[in-house]
Design a protein around this motif. Structure first.
Motif, PDB file in Angstrom:
ATOM      1  N   UNK A 315       0.603  -0.964  -0.149  1.00  0.00           N
ATOM      2  CA  UNK A 315       0.172   0.011  -0.562  1.00  0.00           C
ATOM      3  C   UNK A 315       0.722   1.494  -0.076  1.00  0.00           C
ATOM      4  N   UNK A 316       2.325   1.202   1.393  1.00  0.00           N
ATOM      5  CA  UNK A 316       3.353   2.412   0.877  1.00  0.00           C
ATOM      6  C   UNK A 316       3.398   3.068  -0.556  1.00  0.00           C
ATOM      7  N   UNK A 317       3.174   2.688  -1.769  1.00  0.00           N
ATOM      8  CA  UNK A 317       3.865   3.279  -2.932  1.00  0.00           C
ATOM      9  C   UNK A 317       2.552   4.086  -3.369  1.00  0.00           C
ATOM     10  N   UNK A 318       1.324   3.871  -2.890  1.00  0.00           N
ATOM     11  CA  UNK A 318       0.149   4.049  -3.464  1.00  0.00           C
ATOM     12  C   UNK A 318      -0.337   5.337  -2.170  1.00  0.00           C
ATOM     13  N   UNK A 319      -0.320   4.870  -1.339  1.00  0.00           N
ATOM     14  CA  UNK A 319      -0.088   6.175  -0.683  1.00  0.00           C
ATOM     15  C   UNK A 319       1.063   7.072  -0.638  1.00  0.00           C
ATOM     16  N   UNK A 320       2.555   7.303  -0.609  1.00  0.00           N
ATOM     17  CA  UNK A 320       3.276   7.881  -0.795  1.00  0.00           C
ATOM     18  C   UNK A 320       2.743   9.378  -1.762  1.00  0.00           C
ATOM     19  N   UNK A 321       2.940   8.115  -3.182  1.00  0.00           N
ATOM     20  CA  UNK A 321       2.532   8.578  -4.527  1.00  0.00           C
ATOM     21  C   UNK A 321       1.738   9.595  -4.170  1.00  0.00           C
ATOM     22  N   UNK A 322      -0.152   9.408  -3.814  1.00  0.00           N
ATOM     23  CA  UNK A 322      -1.336  10.421  -3.097  1.00  0.00           C
ATOM     24  C   UNK A 322      -0.821  11.577  -2.595  1.00  0.00           C
ATOM     25  N   UNK A 323      -0.073  10.912  -1.690  1.00  0.00           N
ATOM     26  CA  UNK A 323       0.788  11.949  -0.998  1.00  0.00           C
ATOM     27  C   UNK A 323       1.444  13.135  -1.667  1.00  0.00           C
ATOM     28  N   UNK A 324       2.467  12.317  -2.615  1.00  0.00           N
ATOM     29  CA  UNK A 324       3.103  13.412  -3.208  1.00  0.00           C
ATOM     30  C   UNK A 324       2.769  13.530  -4.080  1.00  0.00           C
ATOM     31  N   UNK A 325       1.973  13.590  -4.673  1.00  0.00           N
ATOM     32  CA  UNK A 325       1.351  14.385  -6.295  1.00  0.00           C
ATOM     33  C   UNK A 325       0.668  15.518  -5.553  1.00  0.00           C
ATOM     34  N   UNK A 326       0.022  15.002  -4.704  1.00  0.00           N
ATOM     35  CA  UNK A 326      -1.542  16.523  -4.137  1.00  0.00           C
ATOM     36  C   UNK A 326      -0.628  17.455  -3.505  1.00  0.00           C
ATOM     37  N   UNK A 327       0.780  17.156  -2.656  1.00  0.00           N
ATOM     38  CA  UNK A 327       1.252  17.976  -2.634  1.00  0.00           C
ATOM     39  C   UNK A 327       1.610  18.766  -3.312  1.00  0.00           C
ATOM     40  N   UNK A 328       2.599  18.342  -4.631  1.00  0.00           N
ATOM     41  CA  UNK A 328       2.685  18.471  -5.835  1.00  0.00           C
ATOM     42  C   UNK A 328       2.321  19.380  -6.155  1.00  0.00           C
ATOM     43  N   UNK A 329       0.422  19.649  -6.441  1.00  0.00           N
ATOM     44  CA  UNK A 329       0.155  20.105  -6.565  1.00  0.00           C
ATOM     45  C   UNK A 329      -0.553  21.510  -5.940  1.00  0.00           C
ATOM     46  N   UNK A 330      -0.615  20.529  -4.856  1.00  0.00           N
ATOM     47  CA  UNK A 330      -0.855  21.857  -3.412  1.00  0.00           C
ATOM     48  C   UNK A 330       0.133  22.959  -3.793  1.00  0.00           C
ATOM     49  N   UNK A 331       2.111  23.010  -3.704  1.00  0.00           N
ATOM     50  CA  UNK A 331       3.042  23.907  -3.699  1.00  0.00           C
ATOM     51  C   UNK A 331       3.332  24.771  -4.366  1.00  0.00           C
ATOM     52  N   UNK A 332       2.438  23.994  -6.083  1.00  0.00           N
ATOM     53  CA  UNK A 332       2.634  24.515  -7.141  1.00  0.00           C
ATOM     54  C   UNK A 332       1.597  24.925  -7.665  1.00  0.00           C
ATOM     55  N   UNK A 333       2.011  25.646  -9.092  1.00  0.00           N
ATOM     56  CA  UNK A 333       0.978  25.964  -9.734  1.00  0.00           C
ATOM     57  C   UNK A 333      -0.115  25.012 -11.127  1.00  0.00           C
ATOM     58  N   UNK A 334      -1.416  24.625 -11.150  1.00  0.00           N
ATOM     59  CA  UNK A 334      -1.914  23.703 -10.874  1.00  0.00           C
ATOM     60  C   UNK A 334      -2.936  24.621 -11.744  1.00  0.00           C
ATOM     61  N   UNK A 335      -3.117  24.221 -13.530  1.00  0.00           N
ATOM     62  CA  UNK A 335      -4.377  24.451 -14.679  1.00  0.00           C
ATOM     63  C   UNK A 335      -4.898  22.846 -14.453  1.00  0.00           C
TER      64      UNK A 335
END
Ligand code: HEM
Ligand code: CU
Ligand code: CU
Lengths: 494, 238
Positions: A315-335
């Motif tokens: 489950x870890x890769x899924x969990x960490x990926x969801x977290x990383x991607x959400x975080x990246x979108x949150x921190x940077x510009x997203x369209x």
């Protein structure tokens, strides 16, 4: 210029694979609809139709998404992020044509020989069905050919990474063990490459024992070998049958990284965490298939225990990926655009499908949901709502950089149709499963669940329709000119 | 995109409306009609049905947070995010992963075992002395047959053999290809199962807690007769 050319070649290969896959899927969706319809009894008493088309639907949907779409889009992603050409475009073409031959055998076995052993055709069922012997033989052979292509896919990924000058172990996540790699300005394996390396390696390990089982079955048809241990055969099947799902899942995560990197213009955050999780995946991905054998009380308990722990770990890769991607979108510009909308939908359903998978993974609960429609609901949530949405998103993303997307509006509308009908469709299965419904059963069992089957047909129809919209849109984008061209024409007319 | 949020909520409501009164669908013949979906005696199912709703809630929360907070913030004009901010964000990983693992362990072991441990078939002692052994075979003709005295003869009809409240040791086997034995109680609830491959014996302990007609169904796809593989088993009162 040289680089650009490599990327163009990879792009065309990817889109060729994709168009083949999406065509197979357009048919598979229709089969799925007929299968669901036949369960209500509306088509008369047609158990053979149900079992044969269910088998073909399962295999076609899998081959379409896994073997053609996920694999196809891999080629582009590899070249783009490695900034280096494929190891061998000839091999990539061979993999494709070998698959095509396999698919042909599968279709003939099902449609002309009535093969209907389900997509797992649990050994020794091939020898005992209502189908022709030659059809069962041909089916096993077709799957064996697909297996060869899957192994070669793994080989091609690993060799391409090597050609680009990266260490294979590094690509599998071992980088986290080397402090020197984490200094400022060090060159590390690009994150989208890691899940591809993990699956490339994993598929080679997963497929070999299963290929043995298939060849053994073929030899048994020729009376050359005796019946083999059936529980061992079941374990060999799932040794492959579980990881092969990752043949779609892991590339999808890679594509998600890739799209989000393009949209935000930055690397995915939490690289070290993500690579640690992929390292875990490298280690455990091949040791959890036995969670499909939990309900076999004849199996040793230590095997159950290992696969339960391993399944939680994966489950870890899924969990960490969801977290990383959400975080990246949150921190940077997203369209908000076509691809990013698909990413959003995929990400949220990933969570839903993952949570429903926890029920299957936990032995104490699995005992009650095993082989029920809950499982079917779980994997369709994953396949239809989490995986195929992202694969479409990635394909549109690549098409956008090719001739353009024929209609972006249609792509967004299709997503809405897909989500609404998909949610309804899978939930009726979740409910049926929790009220005792058995999977792979012609006619809803218990019968009173038939009402839900009827209702779900409405959703199934729109789901199929949504998929066809994307199929049409993709076909037009690749054969005609895309929206880009239309816009230019419109501007010129002003 | 906003339409998604509205639709998701609407669908969830429709879905909930189904779950609560839909318990009737659980019954083979619609005779037992219940108004509330959760009957305590349905054991693990009660838990998973509740979990389904929790799952939906978490999913919708994620949907809303992502849509209104994560993506919305990001669309506005934003300063280039600094390196420090990213590093700071990564700290949450530790807490995120740790909380998740804690939740997983609690949910996976404590809940099912604490509440339903006695109903689970996996963790029994190799021999339970107070149980009666019955041999059950899944045949090539898509039937479950029984050998109640161990003489190797499998019969159709064990009626009036099984008694409520008695623990049985079911030794399950299969003739030429695999089946799965699923025990459904008279109210239509699946009470336990085992898969079985030819050449093996699977041991399933089961206590029939109701009297009336149980149904032994086949859980593993076995061919053209799979959906008809249903054997009635009458369980008498003690
Ligand atoms: C339009 C969308 C779809 C529809 C209407 C549909 C419908 C169905 C139905 C009715 C079944 C039989 C379930 C049962 O009675 O046990 C089934 C099984 C299955 N489906 Fe789908 N499905 C769809 C999409 C997909 C996708 C995208 C995948 C991707 C991998 C997929 C993979 C499978 C598999 C592997 C099985 C199991 C077959 C077996 O048990 O042998 N389906 N589907
Ligand atoms: Cu699995
Ligand atoms: Cu069966």
């Amino acid at each position: 210029m040289e680089q650009n050319n490599d990327l163009d070649i990879a792009k065309e290969m990817s889109l060729g694979y994709y168009l083949t896959g999406v065509t197979i899927l357009a048919v598979a969706a229709l089969l799925g609809f007929i299968v669901r319809l036949s369960q209500t009894g509306a088509l008369g008493n047609v158990p053979q139709l149900y079992y044969t088309l269910m088998t073909l639907h399962g295999m076609a949907a899998f081959v379409g998404w896994g073997c053609f779409v996920a694999m196809g889009l891999t080629w582009y992603t590899l070249v783009k992020h490695l900034d280096s050409p494929l190891h061998s475009t000839k091999l990539v073409m061979f993999i494709y044509w070998n698959f095509m031959v396999g698919v042909l055998l599968l279709v003939v076995a099902a449609l002309f020989g009535n093969f209907g052993g389900s997509w797992v055709f649990l050994y020794p069922l091939s020898f005992y069905g209502y189908w022709e012997n030659w059809a069962a033989f041909m089916w096993n052979l077709g799957v064996a050919l697909a297996g060869i292509s899957i192994i070669l896919y793994g080989v091609e990924i690993l060799l391409t990474i090597k050609k680009a000058g990266f260490g294979l172990l590094d690509a599998l996540g071992f980088e986290i063990l080397k402090p020197s790699k984490w200094k400022e300005g060090e060159k590390r394996v690009p994150l989208p490459i890691v899940p591809l390396a993990v699956i490339g390696w994993g598929m080679i390990i997963a497929t070999l024992p299963f290929a043995y089982l298939l060849v053994y079955t073929l030899l048994e048809f020729m009376d050359l070998v005796p019946r083999m241990d059936t529980l061992l055969a079941k374990n060999m099947l799932w040794w492959f049958g579980h990881p092969v799902v990752y043949l779609i899942l892991f590339p999808v995560v890679s594509f998600m990284y890739s799209i989000v990197m393009d949209y935000t213009g930055h690397d995915i955050i939490g690289e070290k965490w993500a690579k640690s999780a992929w390292f875990v995946a490298t280690v455990v991905q091949n040791f959890i298939g036995a969670h499909h054998v939990y309900a076999d009380l004849a199996q040793q308990q230590w095997v159950h225990a290992i696969s339960e722990v391993g399944t939680y770990a994966i489950i870890l890769p899924s969990l960490v990926s969801i977290f990383s991607i959400t975080g990246t979108i949150y921190l940077y510009k997203f369209k908000w655009d076509v691809a990013s909308s698909y990413v959003f939908v995929s990400l949220t359903f990933w969570l839903l499908a993952g949570m429903s998978g926890w029920v299957n993974a936990t032995i104490a609960l699995n005992e009650f949901v095993h082989n029920s429609l809950w499982v079917v609901a779980h994997f369709h949530t994953m396949a239809v709502l989490a995986l195929s949405t992202l694969l479409f998103g990635m394909a549109f993303h690549i098409m956008d950089q090719y001739k353009g997307v024929y209609s972006k509006k249609m792509a967004k509308d299709a997503l809405i149709v897909y989500v609404v009908s998909g949610v309804g469709f899978v939930h009726l299965w979740f409910i049926q499963g929790l009220w005792g419904g058995i999977r792979r059963s012609y006619r809803s069992t218990p019968e009173s669940l038939n009402l839900f089957t009827w209702i779900s047909l409405v959703f199934a129809f729109f789901l199929m329709f949504g998929l066809w919209m994307n199929f049409y849109n993709s076909y037009m984008s690749l054969t005609q000119s895309g929206e880009k061209v239309k816009e230019e024409v419109a501007v010129a007319a002003d | 995109m906003k339409v998604f949020v509205v639709l998701a909520v609407a669908l969830l409501l429709i879905f909930l409306a189904y779950v609560i009164p839909s318990n009737f669908a659980n019954r083979y013949d619609f005779t037992g009609t219940y108004l509330i979906g959760f009957e305590a005696d349905e054991g693990v199912f009660t838990f998973v049905r509740l979990f389904l709703i929790i799952m939906e809630a978490i999913w919708l929360m994620f949907w809303a947070v992502f849509y209104f907070k994560v993506a919305k913030d990001a669309t506005g004009e934003k300063d280039e995010t600094t390196h420090a901010k990213v590093t700071n964000f990564e700290k949450y990983y530790f807490w995120g992963v740790a909380t998740f693992l804690l939740f997983l362990v609690i949910a996976s072991f404590v809940v099912p075992y604490a509440f339903y441990g006695d109903k689970l078939t996996h963790f029994h002692a190799p021999d339970e002395p107070d149980s009666i052994t019955v041999y059950v075979k899944g045949t090539d003709g898509f039937q479950w047959k029984f050998d109640t005295n161990g003489d190797g003869q499998y019969d159709d009809d064990p009626n009036n053999f099984f008694i409520r409240g008695q623990k049985y040791r079911l030794v399950v086997s299969a003739e030429s290809f695999s089946h799965g034995l699923g025990i459904y109680s008279p109210d239509g609830v699946m009470r336990g199962q085992t898969n079985i491959n030819p050449g093996y014996e699977a041991v399933l302990y089961h206590t029939f807690e109701q009297s009336g007609t149980y149904t032994f169904l086949c859980m593993e796809y076995c061919g053209i007769g799979h959906h008809n593989m249903k054997t009635d088993v009458i369980v008498g009162g003690s």
